[in-house]
Scaffold this active site. Structure first.
Site, mmCIF file in Angstrom:
data_model
loop_
_atom_site.group_PDB
_atom_site.id
_atom_site.type_symbol
_atom_site.label_atom_id
_atom_site.label_comp_id
_atom_site.label_asym_id
_atom_site.label_seq_id
_atom_site.Cartn_x
_atom_site.Cartn_y
_atom_site.Cartn_z
ATOM 1 N N TYR A 102 -17.615 -9.786 10.655
ATOM 2 C CA TYR A 102 -17.320 -8.818 11.720
ATOM 3 C C TYR A 102 -15.932 -8.950 12.320
ATOM 4 C CZ TYR A 102 -19.132 -12.827 14.442
ATOM 5 O OH TYR A 102 -19.375 -14.078 14.945
ATOM 6 N N LYS A 103 -15.124 -9.870 11.773
ATOM 7 C CA LYS A 103 -13.759 -10.008 12.304
ATOM 8 C C LYS A 103 -12.819 -9.140 11.462
ATOM 9 C CE LYS A 103 -14.946 -14.337 14.454
ATOM 10 N NZ LYS A 103 -15.221 -15.758 14.229
ATOM 11 N N ARG A 136 -5.245 -14.350 24.065
ATOM 12 C CA ARG A 136 -5.280 -14.313 22.599
ATOM 13 C C ARG A 136 -5.107 -12.872 22.110
ATOM 14 N NH1 ARG A 136 -10.397 -16.250 19.039
ATOM 15 N NH2 ARG A 136 -11.277 -14.446 20.077
ATOM 16 N N PHE A 144 -14.003 -24.095 16.205
ATOM 17 C CA PHE A 144 -14.928 -23.205 16.907
ATOM 18 C C PHE A 144 -16.223 -23.969 17.206
ATOM 19 C CE2 PHE A 144 -17.989 -19.678 17.161
ATOM 20 C CZ PHE A 144 -17.335 -18.873 18.074
ATOM 21 N N ASP A 152 -13.925 -23.059 6.697
ATOM 22 C CA ASP A 152 -14.427 -21.887 7.396
ATOM 23 C C ASP A 152 -13.306 -20.841 7.387
ATOM 24 O OD1 ASP A 152 -15.218 -19.942 9.227
ATOM 25 O OD2 ASP A 152 -16.365 -21.377 10.434
HETATM 26 C C1 LIG Z 1 -16.350 -16.312 14.738
HETATM 27 C C2 LIG Z 1 -16.600 -17.661 14.208
HETATM 28 C C3 LIG Z 1 -17.887 -18.076 13.888
HETATM 29 C C4 LIG Z 1 -19.055 -17.178 14.212
HETATM 30 O O1 LIG Z 1 -20.266 -17.688 13.866
HETATM 31 P P1 LIG Z 1 -21.579 -16.776 14.026
HETATM 32 O O2 LIG Z 1 -22.628 -17.529 13.353
HETATM 33 O O3 LIG Z 1 -21.266 -15.443 13.395
HETATM 34 O O4 LIG Z 1 -21.815 -16.561 15.479
HETATM 35 C C5 LIG Z 1 -18.054 -19.328 13.323
HETATM 36 N N1 LIG Z 1 -16.999 -20.133 13.089
HETATM 37 C C6 LIG Z 1 -15.743 -19.752 13.382
HETATM 38 C C7 LIG Z 1 -14.599 -20.668 13.102
HETATM 39 C C8 LIG Z 1 -15.512 -18.518 13.960
HETATM 40 O O5 LIG Z 1 -14.273 -18.151 14.288
#
Ligand SMILES: *Cc1c(COP(=O)(O)O)cnc(C)c1O
Length: 432
Positions: A224-225, A391, A129, A199
């Protein structure tokens, strides 16, 4: 081929089916985007209202003690710990995933520097990400290190060498849904003398995780996921107890101090993971996050994460079976691992030529039909390795087998009728 009737039977026999009642799902929507933003739990509105009206409105500042506001990051942290193989007191809720990554990568780099000053590399995946890579770029720059990005999982073993300081991976890839074997990869990195940061953005609440069992070094994750904490919910951070107190994290704010209410001018870090708190937490968001985490913990009485994982695999297998048997001739191709062990709780599809560029519009046409997934653009320079993808996330708490059947039926219709060609489906919004 699995029929709609078969799916109805699978739903009736599903031991987790009642968990769906915890949510306010909009009627007529099949929500396959819980990997991006989880749905609203029924309990959240009442709880947040109570925090606003009573705890804030009536009790005001007393609530830091009387309502236990000050303990909330640790209390919710202990709940999340149960989902990811951490012990009570090892995990804290704070800030965003990006910020927590900054903290743990900084700490890991300090440890790596002390233990192996010649190690100059941070390794991650090009398909990680972006925020993870951007944070790593910033810290590599600050520390005079190099960020090396591998293009495929098979390149990781060669990157585990005497130059490696920190391996930073997302356990379940946000694009493809590829799931690393956390224990094996961690052991291989340790054998090379490196630290590993995981992560868990697409893992926590989606797949069983065992941070201590894997002997991981640091972890961060998203609220939030799959944890259903609401848009922008606070994130979480974990450090192995052997690392937690070795260094300050760089955002040494007052609530991570050992005694914040002594208001001393010099910083003394709190014991353990509490030092990873920076400033005052967003209380209303914490209250909502706790309701979301509780929806996942509700599965503990009926098999917990293992049962959720079993259903998630059954849902994704069914989606793959139906998408391939019904849509392959329409140009649809699987872009996620076929092996269930290598897959998180999502499935991605790509579209063959001449449809490849139509992915965004296909998703828009599906959304218009009430099937919510999302589109992620590929790398224009390397579309073969990183194609545009459609997705679809399958949250077993609230997705059923008939939902999967219906979603594929809608996809068939969108492609057969060329609905995606309509102009309104080809206008891009700011968020895709
Ligand atoms: C969703 C996601 C994030 C989100 O980071 P924020 O700081 O909440 O915007 C970070 N890393 C990964 C791998 C994600 O999927």
């Amino acid at each position: 081929m699995t029929t709609k009737q078969d799916c109805d039977v699978l739903d009736q026999e599903d031991p987790l089916r009642e968990l769906k009642l915890q949510f306010d799902l909009p009627v007529g929507t099949i929500y396959l985007d819980g990997n991006s933003l989880g749905v609203l739990p029924r309990a959240t509105l009442g709880r947040v209202q109570e925090v606003i009206q009573k705890e804030w409105g009536q009790d005001l500042i007393k609530s830091w003690n009387s309502a236990g506001w000050i303990d909330l990051p640790g209390r919710i942290g202990d709940k999340i710990a149960r989902l990811v193989g951490a012990r009570p007191g090892e995990l804290i809720v704070a800030d965003s995933t990006s910020l927590n990554l900054y903290k743990v990568l900084s700490a890991a780099l300090r440890i790596a520097k002390e233990d192996g000053p010649t190690r100059k590399l941070i390794v991650s995946e090009r398909s990680n990400f972006p925020t993870d890579l951007y944070i790593a770029q910033s810290l590599a720059e600050q520390h005079g290190l190099r960020l090396h990005l591998v293009d495929g999982v098979d390149e990781i073993p060669a990157a585990l060498n005497s130059e490696l300081a920190v391996l930073m991976l997302t356990e379940v890839n946000y694009r493809t849904g590829y799931r690393h074997d956390m224990k094996t990869v961690t052991a291989a990195a340790h054998a090379a003398g490196a630290l590993v940061i995981w992560d868990l953005a697409h893992s926590a609440g989606a797949v069983p995780v065992d941070l201590n069992g894997a002997d991981a070094d640091f972890a961060v994750g998203c609220g939030y996921k799959y944890l259903n904490g609401g848009p922008g919910a606070p994130a979480f951070v974990w450090a192995h107890p052997k690392h937690a107190e070795r260094f300050w994290q760089p955002l040494s704010g007052w609530l991570g101090h050992a005694a914040p209410f002594q208001f001393t001018p010099d910083y003394q870090p709190a014991a353990g993971i509490k030092r990873y708190i920076c400033g005052t937490p967003a209380l209303l968001s914490l209250a909502a996050l706790e309701c979301g985490v509780d929806t996942v913990l509700a599965a503990e009485a009926i098999g917990g994460m293992a049962a959720l994982r079993k259903k998630s695999i059954a849902l994704t297998e069914l989606f793959i079976e139906l998408a391939e048997s019904r849509c392959a001739s329409l140009g649809v191709r699987l872009a996620s691992p076929r092996d269930e062990l290598q897959r998180g709780s999502q499935v991605c599809l790509s579209l063959d030529e001449p449809l490849h560029e139509a992915g965004y519009a296909v998703i828009q046409a599906l959304i218009a039909r009430g099937v919510i997934g999302d589109f992620r653009a590929g790398d224009p320079a390397r579309l073969k390795d990183m194609p545009h993808i459609l997705r679809f996330g399958f949250t077993p708490l609230y997705i059923g087998f008939a939902d999967v059947y219906d979603a594929v039926e809608h996809l068939v219709q969108v492609l057969k009728n060329k609905e995606w060609q309509r102009p309104e489906f080809n206008e891009k919004g700011a968020v895709t």
